[in-house]
Design an enzyme around this catalytic site. Structure first.
Site, short mmCIF file in Angstrom:
data_model
loop_
_atom_site.label_atom_id
_atom_site.label_comp_id
_atom_site.label_asym_id
_atom_site.label_seq_id
_atom_site.Cartn_x
_atom_site.Cartn_y
_atom_site.Cartn_z
N HIS A 82 5.80 -0.59 -2.57
CA HIS A 82 5.36 0.14 -3.77
C HIS A 82 5.45 1.64 -3.57
CE1 HIS A 82 2.85 -3.58 -5.17
NE2 HIS A 82 4.10 -3.65 -5.56
N ASN A 96 0.83 -1.21 0.00
CA ASN A 96 0.00 0.00 0.00
C ASN A 96 0.86 1.25 0.00
OD1 ASN A 96 -2.05 -1.86 0.21
ND2 ASN A 96 -2.32 -1.57 2.41
N ASN A 152 -8.17 -12.63 4.92
CA ASN A 152 -8.74 -12.03 3.71
C ASN A 152 -10.24 -12.29 3.70
OD1 ASN A 152 -9.30 -11.31 0.97
ND2 ASN A 152 -7.16 -11.70 0.48
N CYS A 163 15.84 21.39 -8.59
CA CYS A 163 16.53 21.36 -9.90
C CYS A 163 15.59 21.55 -11.07
CB CYS A 163 17.27 20.02 -10.05
SG CYS A 163 16.15 18.66 -10.46
N ALA A 178 -10.48 -7.86 7.95
CA ALA A 178 -9.13 -7.71 8.52
C ALA A 178 -9.19 -6.98 9.87
CB ALA A 178 -8.25 -6.94 7.54
N GLY A 213 -5.09 -9.01 3.49
CA GLY A 213 -5.79 -8.11 2.55
C GLY A 213 -5.09 -7.93 1.23
N SER A 232 -4.66 -9.89 -2.76
CA SER A 232 -5.09 -10.98 -3.66
C SER A 232 -3.88 -11.76 -4.16
CB SER A 232 -5.85 -10.38 -4.85
OG SER A 232 -4.99 -9.52 -5.59
N1 APR Z 1 -10.77 -7.46 5.12
C1 APR Z 1 -10.08 -8.51 4.58
N2 APR Z 1 -9.79 -8.60 3.26
C2 APR Z 1 -10.22 -7.59 2.46
C3 APR Z 1 -10.94 -6.48 2.95
C4 APR Z 1 -11.22 -6.44 4.34
N3 APR Z 1 -11.88 -5.43 4.90
N4 APR Z 1 -11.23 -5.65 1.90
C5 APR Z 1 -10.70 -6.25 0.80
N5 APR Z 1 -10.10 -7.41 1.14
C6 APR Z 1 -9.37 -8.32 0.25
C7 APR Z 1 -10.02 -8.55 -1.10
O1 APR Z 1 -10.93 -9.63 -1.02
C8 APR Z 1 -8.80 -8.90 -1.97
O2 APR Z 1 -8.50 -10.29 -1.89
O3 APR Z 1 -8.12 -7.71 -0.03
C9 APR Z 1 -7.66 -8.12 -1.32
C10 APR Z 1 -7.27 -6.90 -2.11
O4 APR Z 1 -6.71 -7.35 -3.33
P1 APR Z 1 -6.31 -6.26 -4.46
O5 APR Z 1 -7.44 -5.31 -4.65
O6 APR Z 1 -5.81 -7.04 -5.62
O7 APR Z 1 -5.14 -5.42 -3.79
P2 APR Z 1 -3.61 -5.84 -3.63
O8 APR Z 1 -3.47 -7.31 -3.48
O9 APR Z 1 -3.03 -4.99 -2.57
O10 APR Z 1 -2.99 -5.39 -5.05
C11 APR Z 1 -1.61 -5.51 -5.18
O11 APR Z 1 -1.75 -4.40 -7.30
O12 APR Z 1 -2.46 -2.79 -8.75
C12 APR Z 1 -1.45 -3.15 -7.90
O13 APR Z 1 0.02 -1.60 -6.93
C13 APR Z 1 -1.25 -2.16 -6.78
O14 APR Z 1 -0.29 -2.63 -4.61
C14 APR Z 1 -1.31 -3.01 -5.53
C15 APR Z 1 -1.10 -4.41 -6.05
ZN ZN Z 2 15.24 17.72 -8.65
#
Ligand code: APR
Ligand code: ZN
Length: 255
Positions: free
Chosen positions: A122, A105, A224, A159, A243, A196, A198
């Site tokens: 990130h 995040n 998750n 700069c 979470a 949290g 995927s």
């Molecule tokens: N409690 C538990 N799990 C949750 C909750 C919650 N309140 N809200 C969402 N989730 C779960 C969703 O079910 C999903 O499995 O969190 C996960 C979020 O997955 P993504 O939306 O794919 O996010 P993330 O895994 O962080 O993405 C990774 O992708 O686009 C890039 O840079 C971006 O850092 C990001 C990376």
């Molecule tokens: Zn600069």
């Protein structure tokens, strides 16, 4: 209190090097949408907008889009506040239970909640970075220069190089220090909380794989709302639900 959460608390409590890997799902209860759930950011905006090539084609257009997103309240990271899951991780670090948080995040909520050892895999959207001299500037100052009409394309105060948000855009490398620390932690950890995420994006998703493949393997505890893409390959204990709620229960079991 269900048996799985009690079992997770036993594993984490007995661990010498418990580490957490977090994704956007830990911040949805703070009002920040995740990416791939229904209503997530990528269901509204083309992820290609966050590629480095597209940014460089027209930086002013990107900066205007990101300011509009913030002003719409959709993705206003600066005013977001940590939720129970962030605070629970900070408490566990405080008590020496969690050694570090590796986060995908860019919302700074772990730091706001009091976590100290945070690996920004990130980057961090509360900062802008100069693409020429690497100077950092607070995002709110940069956004003020845009909204006041002073600069359409924000330039470095030092700069005059091009400023970009200090988050990893698609097509950019992971910051080398974050990558190195994460690799070390994935080898050292004996328990990894995957909260949290995927696990659809590499190399972040490589962290739990590396922790699982080493000898002896770390215990992988997944928290998750739904199973991650890698749960059947790496997860030892899957805690399905919010979470915030699960982390609060773990925090109280481990206090
Ligand atoms: N409690 C538990 N799990 C949750 C909750 C919650 N309140 N809200 C969402 N989730 C779960 C969703 O079910 C999903 O499995 O969190 C996960 C979020 O997955 P993504 O939306 O794919 O996010 P993330 O895994 O962080 O993405 C990774 O992708 O686009 C890039 O840079 C971006 O850092 C990001 C990376
Ligand atoms: Zn600069």
């Amino acid at each position: 209190m269900n048996e799985s959460i009690k079992r997770a608390a036993e594993i984490i409590g007995a661990a010498q090097n418990a580490v957490a890997l977090t994704g956007a799902g830990i911040s949805t209860e703070s009002g920040i949408p995740d990416f791939r759930s229904p209503g997530g950011l990528w269901t509204k905006i083309d992820p290609g907008e966050f590629s480095i090539d597209r940014f460089l084609q027209n930086p002013a257009r990107f900066w205007k889009m990101s300011l509009d997103l913030k002003n719409s309240g959709e993705f206003d990271l600066a005013s977001a506040v940590p939720n129970a899951a962030h605070y629970s991780l900070a408490n566990m670090e405080n008590r020496g239970i969690i050694k570090c948080v590796i986060t995908q995040n860019v919302d700074n909520l772990h730091q706001k909640a009091g976590s100290v050892e945070v690996v920004e895999f990130h980057g961090n959207l509360l900062r802008a970075v100069c693409m020429k001299c690497k100077a950092l500037e607070p995002m709110e100052k940069v956004e003020q220069r845009i909204s006041s009409g002073q600069q359409e394309t924000p330039r470095c105060n030092r700069c005059s190089g091009l400023l970009k948000p200090d988050a990893v855009f698609f097509g950019e490398p992971i910051p080398s220090k974050a990558l190195m620390i994460s690799q070390i932690q994935s080898q050292k950890c004996d328990a990894l909380l995957v909260i949290g995420t995927s696990l659809q994006v590499f190399p972040a998703a490589q962290i739990p794989i590396a922790a699982k493949m080493k000898a002896p393997p770390a215990h992988i505890i997944e928290i998750n709302r739904e199973p991650s893409a890698l749960h059947d390959q790496i997860t030892d204990l899957l805690l399905l639900g919010s979470a915030g709620e699960i982390m609060s229960e773990l925090d109280s079991l481990l206090s």
